[in-house]
Design a protein around this motif. Sequence first.
Motif, PDB file in Angstrom:
ATOM      1  N   UNK A   1       0.816  -1.196   0.000  1.00 54.53           N
ATOM      2  CA  UNK A   1       0.000   0.000   0.000  1.00 54.53           C
ATOM      3  C   UNK A   1       0.852   1.249   0.000  1.00 54.53           C
ATOM      4  N   UNK A   2       1.915   1.247   0.797  1.00 53.11           N
ATOM      5  CA  UNK A   2       2.779   2.413   0.860  1.00 53.11           C
ATOM      6  C   UNK A   2       3.401   2.695  -0.495  1.00 53.11           C
ATOM      7  N   UNK A   3       3.851   1.634  -1.213  1.00 52.27           N
ATOM      8  CA  UNK A   3       4.454   1.823  -2.517  1.00 52.27           C
ATOM      9  C   UNK A   3       3.466   2.444  -3.495  1.00 52.27           C
ATOM     10  N   UNK A   4       2.193   2.049  -3.395  1.00 59.16           N
ATOM     11  CA  UNK A   4       1.177   2.595  -4.280  1.00 59.16           C
ATOM     12  C   UNK A   4       1.062   4.110  -4.067  1.00 59.16           C
ATOM     13  N   UNK A   5       1.075   4.524  -2.809  1.00 55.90           N
ATOM     14  CA  UNK A   5       0.920   5.944  -2.529  1.00 55.90           C
ATOM     15  C   UNK A   5       2.155   6.739  -2.927  1.00 55.90           C
ATOM     16  N   UNK A   6       3.320   6.144  -2.788  1.00 57.68           N
ATOM     17  CA  UNK A   6       4.553   6.811  -3.217  1.00 57.68           C
ATOM     18  C   UNK A   6       4.533   7.002  -4.728  1.00 57.68           C
ATOM     19  N   UNK A   7       4.004   6.029  -5.442  1.00 57.87           N
ATOM     20  CA  UNK A   7       3.870   6.158  -6.888  1.00 57.87           C
ATOM     21  C   UNK A   7       2.959   7.328  -7.232  1.00 57.87           C
ATOM     22  N   UNK A   8       1.893   7.474  -6.486  1.00 59.30           N
ATOM     23  CA  UNK A   8       0.991   8.621  -6.652  1.00 59.30           C
ATOM     24  C   UNK A   8       1.756   9.920  -6.483  1.00 59.30           C
ATOM     25  N   UNK A   9       2.691   9.940  -5.549  1.00 62.32           N
ATOM     26  CA  UNK A   9       3.466  11.138  -5.254  1.00 62.32           C
ATOM     27  C   UNK A   9       4.350  11.543  -6.421  1.00 62.32           C
ATOM     28  N   UNK A  10       4.866  10.594  -7.179  1.00 62.03           N
ATOM     29  CA  UNK A  10       5.890  10.898  -8.174  1.00 62.03           C
ATOM     30  C   UNK A  10       5.358  11.018  -9.594  1.00 62.03           C
ATOM     31  N   UNK A  11       4.118  10.683  -9.846  1.00 60.60           N
ATOM     32  CA  UNK A  11       3.629  10.690 -11.222  1.00 60.60           C
ATOM     33  C   UNK A  11       3.374  12.092 -11.753  1.00 60.60           C
ATOM     34  N   UNK A  12       2.980  13.022 -10.884  1.00 60.41           N
ATOM     35  CA  UNK A  12       2.777  14.401 -11.308  1.00 60.41           C
ATOM     36  C   UNK A  12       3.704  15.275 -10.475  1.00 60.41           C
ATOM     37  N   UNK A  13       4.754  15.807 -11.134  1.00 59.72           N
ATOM     38  CA  UNK A  13       5.745  16.559 -10.385  1.00 59.72           C
ATOM     39  C   UNK A  13       5.179  17.878  -9.856  1.00 59.72           C
ATOM     40  N   UNK A  14       4.268  18.477 -10.630  1.00 56.77           N
ATOM     41  CA  UNK A  14       3.785  19.791 -10.239  1.00 56.77           C
ATOM     42  C   UNK A  14       2.404  20.028 -10.841  1.00 56.77           C
ATOM     43  N   UNK A  15       1.402  20.124  -9.989  1.00 57.40           N
ATOM     44  CA  UNK A  15       0.039  20.343 -10.465  1.00 57.40           C
ATOM     45  C   UNK A  15      -0.158  21.742 -11.031  1.00 57.40           C
ATOM     46  N   UNK A  16       0.839  22.641 -10.858  1.00 56.52           N
ATOM     47  CA  UNK A  16       0.727  23.986 -11.402  1.00 56.52           C
ATOM     48  C   UNK A  16       0.521  23.928 -12.916  1.00 56.52           C
ATOM     49  N   UNK A 102      -9.151   8.443  -4.697  1.00 55.27           N
ATOM     50  CA  UNK A 102      -9.631   7.091  -4.388  1.00 55.27           C
ATOM     51  C   UNK A 102      -9.004   6.022  -5.272  1.00 55.27           C
ATOM     52  N   UNK A 103      -8.844   6.298  -6.548  1.00 60.69           N
ATOM     53  CA  UNK A 103      -8.348   5.277  -7.489  1.00 60.69           C
ATOM     54  C   UNK A 103      -6.883   4.939  -7.276  1.00 60.69           C
ATOM     55  N   UNK A 104      -6.189   5.726  -6.458  1.00 62.91           N
ATOM     56  CA  UNK A 104      -4.767   5.487  -6.230  1.00 62.91           C
ATOM     57  C   UNK A 104      -4.497   4.402  -5.196  1.00 62.91           C
ATOM     58  N   UNK A 105      -5.537   3.858  -4.576  1.00 63.03           N
ATOM     59  CA  UNK A 105      -5.338   2.829  -3.557  1.00 63.03           C
ATOM     60  C   UNK A 105      -6.217   1.624  -3.790  1.00 63.03           C
ATOM     61  N   UNK A 106      -5.961   0.583  -3.023  1.00 64.50           N
ATOM     62  CA  UNK A 106      -6.754  -0.644  -3.144  1.00 64.50           C
ATOM     63  C   UNK A 106      -8.051  -0.523  -2.342  1.00 64.50           C
ATOM     64  N   UNK A 107      -8.819  -1.598  -2.279  1.00 62.74           N
ATOM     65  CA  UNK A 107     -10.120  -1.553  -1.621  1.00 62.74           C
ATOM     66  C   UNK A 107      -9.992  -1.208  -0.141  1.00 62.74           C
ATOM     67  N   UNK A 108      -8.982  -1.752   0.524  1.00 62.12           N
ATOM     68  CA  UNK A 108      -8.777  -1.463   1.951  1.00 62.12           C
ATOM     69  C   UNK A 108      -8.491   0.024   2.158  1.00 62.12           C
ATOM     70  N   UNK A 109      -7.659   0.581   1.308  1.00 60.10           N
ATOM     71  CA  UNK A 109      -7.338   2.006   1.367  1.00 60.10           C
ATOM     72  C   UNK A 109      -8.603   2.844   1.185  1.00 60.10           C
TER      73      UNK A 109
END
Length: 217
Positions: A1-16, A102-109
């Motif tokens: 689960x942690x790896x999934x969220x870290x991936x979320x962190x790195x896919x978009x460097x800057x929402x600006x 929501x889509x960045x995590x599994x069912x438990x998340x």
Amino acid sequence: MEEKLIKYDTTVENWEQDYNAIIKYAQTIKKWVKKGPILDIACGDGIVGGYFYKKGFHVIGIELSGNRVKRAVRRIPVIKGDIRYLPFRNEVFNTVFLLAILAHGNEEFQEKIINESHRVLRKSGILIILTVNRWTLNFLRRIMTVTAYHDHVRELSPSQLKKLLIPRFKLLTWENYLILFEGYINFLEKTIKVRIKKFLKRIPLLGIEYFVVSVKK
């Protein structure tokens, strides 16, 4: 689960880069936001929260990514933390945002952050969710290459999301935000001078992204 969220962190460097598109999220949901404190879960760069902060709302964000916290803090008060375990007392917010997370995590998340959203909302508080439609994206992936949304773990159809919410929330409304083949629809509206997009926003299979608004039971 942690790896999934870290991936979320790195896919978009800057929402600006997507500032104008994200501001449209805020403009769309303002009709549902209640007066009083707002919690923006996974607030990213704080663009949506900042929109409401400027309008006089008390807004606080929570974000996992340290880089995003540094940018968000320029717009709203923000806490760096695990969004599955919110560091707030029970029933302190009138509105909670779960936008594009929501889509960045599994069912438990997903269950955990829905539960936590319910816990921190006041009675009759509003939960506003923006997520992607599993049905529509699966259709698109069969007929074309879809490069967006590649970092998702578990996408939800409207019926799946409703099932997740029902035990704790009463559904108020939903509408499509990003519609399938929207460019062609915009062209058609201009050509025949007939507004059809409002009708298409209520057809589940046409929505790529959709909003769901519910109230705490």
